[in-house]
Design a protein around this motif. Structure first.
Motif: not given
Length: 705
Positions: A689-701
């Protein structure tokens, strides 16, 4: 009869040792010469389309290209005894091949004199001395193999200098054309197929409306009806299997102000009665030609159809043409071995970064690789055939995990990201969501924002020009986008919001938060305390409809989140509305705004309690309310606690659960519990449902660990 069959027949016919056959060949050549000498330069197919085949090429003695064919049927084991002659032949053949294809600038247009016919025109290279064939097929004729399967509609073949042909009495369907010479068909190395030069890339759709074509007695009227109906037809429908859905894409209809309905059935679509047993899969607007069937039937042949709805008259056009706007399809989950999965990227995500830039994100393959190659096309790049038509746009080194495709013109774009192993070999494993995108990403045309929509009496009168100029200056000073104008229109039970953003060209990870309140919101603190968070929109959205409202007055604000930082400054007419928007026909009630502000501290608690009692347990509205009173107030621990049932209970809708999991992960991140946060960003629901946001926060973590 296919071209392949004709070519094989020619090989058997030219077997050496038959004088009768040779004499027959001579007679046929003479007949062909007489037939091809048409001074008008134009032919009309007199036989039934698709009966004849494109044979192999033969060249007369003395023709410098004869040796390029190497026809073992007539000269098996021929030995070149003269070195000089061999070199001359090679040089001449190279010159001819340098000019391939010999047919260029292929065009298809309706032929008004004959109903359901087209005129095909092209340019021919002056060096051509062999016969010309026109082929028609239900798929683009972009390979030699497909050409040999296609139907030859030129019998007898056309002369070597002819540049036009009329295909008439075309059956209903969607068709593509190719025009080739005998020289090009004769040998594989001579075949060069180029879209727009010698084969067509857009389908020709022929449809005869039954009820409109009966007993008209006027062929010209039939042609006009056919053209009008075609404007309300989708084409080139394509189904892509993903891990849990079928993604449907099509080429949009040319008519304006339309919507699409997508249906699935166990029976072919023929007419209006076909819809009685069909299931509506989805509905989408005219500028979004793709829909997802999230409940596909595994392993069983079904039919998908796309119809066009004229939004002005609400008429649904129910003509169905196989392989144009309806197709047969069988859903099977993509099967990838563990070894293949290690060699390809995953979690491929594509989204709009600004008005002319698309950004791609992915997780690198587990196995070692040299680089990843990025391709772009106007259709899904789901196999090697579509890859051949795609454009290579760049390559990415290991560890970069991202690619920006900039300076794009308006249109819909699909992407593929294919790795190359350490030996430099491209790994062409096509899996939707891993190596290619099943849905397109649309770049909108830049519109003139000076035109304003008529608003109700209850909305602000905004000086768009002054606000936009001030906002542009502010955006350049800040180095990030800002809201320039905000407008609203109240209707019977909804409010339409639209806004303009200044500084769109400044590349940022942009989100837009839409708030509503029954009390004024003139500061960010009031937005957080009084407002309900209605939606969190991606950076490319400029409108929002707040539907299902009761009669009354409502205040609105739109707040930007730029790179995870909230723009807290509020400016009237730019990111919040000073006056309320009236919904419904209930008479206006005079309200003392100052009194409301003075009494707000007494009423806030009671208002919030009423909201909690009125909402059902696990709806999106309820979740947004929890986020507005916890997460938006930076009470992250309380946000996690209140979202626990949304995350864990089975009865929670999938989209609501995904949003709760996303904000649980972000809350853990803000509390510096990065490993706990990662578990939510890699969850399949969040990634879906939120592919780009999941990737964004995954990279931050990942960067914090």
């Amino acid at each position: 009869m296919s071209i392949q069959f004709a070519f094989q027949s020619a090989r058997r016919f030219f077997r050496p040792g038959s004088v009768v056959r040779i004499l027959t060949i001579v007679a046929l050549i003479l007949v062909w010469g007489a037939l091809s000498a048409d001074p008008s330069g134009q032919s009309i197919a007199a036989s039934i389309p698709g009966i004849d085949d494109i044979p192999g090429a033969q060249y007369p003695e003395g023709d410098p290209r004869r040796n390029s064919v190497r026809d073992e049927r007539t000269n098996p084991g021929t030995d070149n005894t003269t070195t000089t002659e061999t070199n001359t032949d090679t040089e001449t053949t190279g010159d001819v091949r340098a000019r391939l294809p010999l047919i260029r600038n292929l065009k298809i247009e309706r032929y008004p004199d004959i109903p359901f016919s087209v005129k095909i025109t092209w340019d021919v290279d002056p060096s051509n001395t062999t016969a010309i064939y026109v082929a028609r097929f239900i798929r683009p004729i972009d390979t030699r193999e497909i050409l040999l399967e296609a139907d030859n509609i030129t019998s007898p073949p056309l002369g070597p200098k002819e540049t036009s042909f009329i295909d008439h009495k075309i059956p209903d369907g969607a068709y593509y054309y190719a025009v080739v010479t005998s020289y090009e068909v004769g040998e594989r190395n001579n075949m060069v197929l180029k879209g727009g030069d010698n084969f067509t890339t857009d389908p020709l759709i022929i449809y005869r409306p039954e009820e409109e074509n009966v007993n008209t007695g006027d062929e010209t009227d039939n042609e006009q009806i056919d053209s009008r109906v075609e404007a309300y037809m989708a084409g080139d429908l394509l189904a892509v299997n993903s891990t849990d859905a079928v993604k449907l894409n099509w080429r949009g209809a040319t008519a304006r102000n339309i919507a699409y309905n997508v249906y699935r059935s166990h029976e072919p679509f023929k007419n209006e009665t076909s819809l009685e047993i069909a299931r509506l899969v989805g509905r989408t607007e005219g500028n979004t030609p793709f829909v997802e069937d999230r409940n596909p039937i595994i392993g069983r042949k079904v039919y998908y159809a796309v119809t066009v709805v004229d939004k002005r008259t609400d008429r649904e056009y129910l003509q169905f043409v196989l392989n144009a706007n309806y197709i047969a399809h069988t859903y099977e989950r993509p099967q990838v071995s563990q070894d293949e999965e290690r060699q390809i990227p995953e979690a491929l995500t594509v989204y709009i970064e600004n008005r002319n830039t698309i950004k791609l994100l992915w997780v690198d393959p587990e196995a070692e690789f040299s680089d990843l190659r990025v391709y772009r096309y106007d259709r899904p790049i789901l196999n090697e055939r579509s890859l051949r038509s795609a454009r290579f746009v760049g390559w990415v080194k290991p560890g970069e995990n991202t690619f920006r495709d900039t300076n794009l013109d308006p249109g819909i774009y699909y992407y593929a990201v294919l790795p190359r192993n350490l030996q430099g070999e491209e790994i062409r494993t096509f899996v939707e969501g891993y190596t290619f995108t099943g849905f397109g990403t649309r770049i909108e045309a830049v519109t003139d924002n000076t035109d304003t929509t008529e608003n109700t009496d209850t909305t602000d009168t905004i000086d768009t020009g002054d606000n936009t100029e001030q906002a542009e200056e502010e955006a350049q000073n800040l180095g990030e986008p800002v809201l320039a104008t905000l407008e609203a229109e109240g209707k019977t039970d909804s409010v339409d919001l639209k806004w303009v953003i200044a500084g769109e060209e400044l590349e940022r990870n942009l989100r837009q938060l839409v708030y509503r309140s029954k009390l004024p919101m003139r500061s960010f603190e009031q937005v957080r305390n009084r407002g309900d968070l209605l939606a969190e929109l991606p950076g490319n959205r400029r409108t929002y409809t707040d539907a299902g409202l009761e009669a009354g007055k409502y205040y609105y604000a739109v707040i930007l989140d730029v790179d995870g930082k909230i723009q807290e400054g509020l400016k009237s007419g730019r990111n919040y509305l000073e006056e309320p928007v009236t919904v419904g026909s209930r008479p206006d009630t005079e309200t003392d705004t100052q009194t409301e502000d003075n009494n707000q501290n007494q009423n806030d608690q009671r208002t919030n309690t009423d909201r909690r009692e009125q909402r059902s347990r696990y709806t999106m509205e309820r979740l947004n309310y929890i986020l507005s009173v916890t997460f938006q107030r930076e009470r992250y621990g309380e946000a996690v606690r209140q979202m626990v049932p949304f995350v864990n209970l089975r009865e929670v809708p999938r989209d609501v659960k995904a949003r709760a999991m996303l904000y649980t992960g972000i809350s853990y991140y803000n509390m510096r519990q990065y490993r706990a946060a990662l578990e939510y960003f890699v969850h399949e629901l969040v990634r879906h449902y939120y592919p780009e946001r999941a990737r964004f926060w995954y990279n931050r973590c990942s960067g914090r660990l």
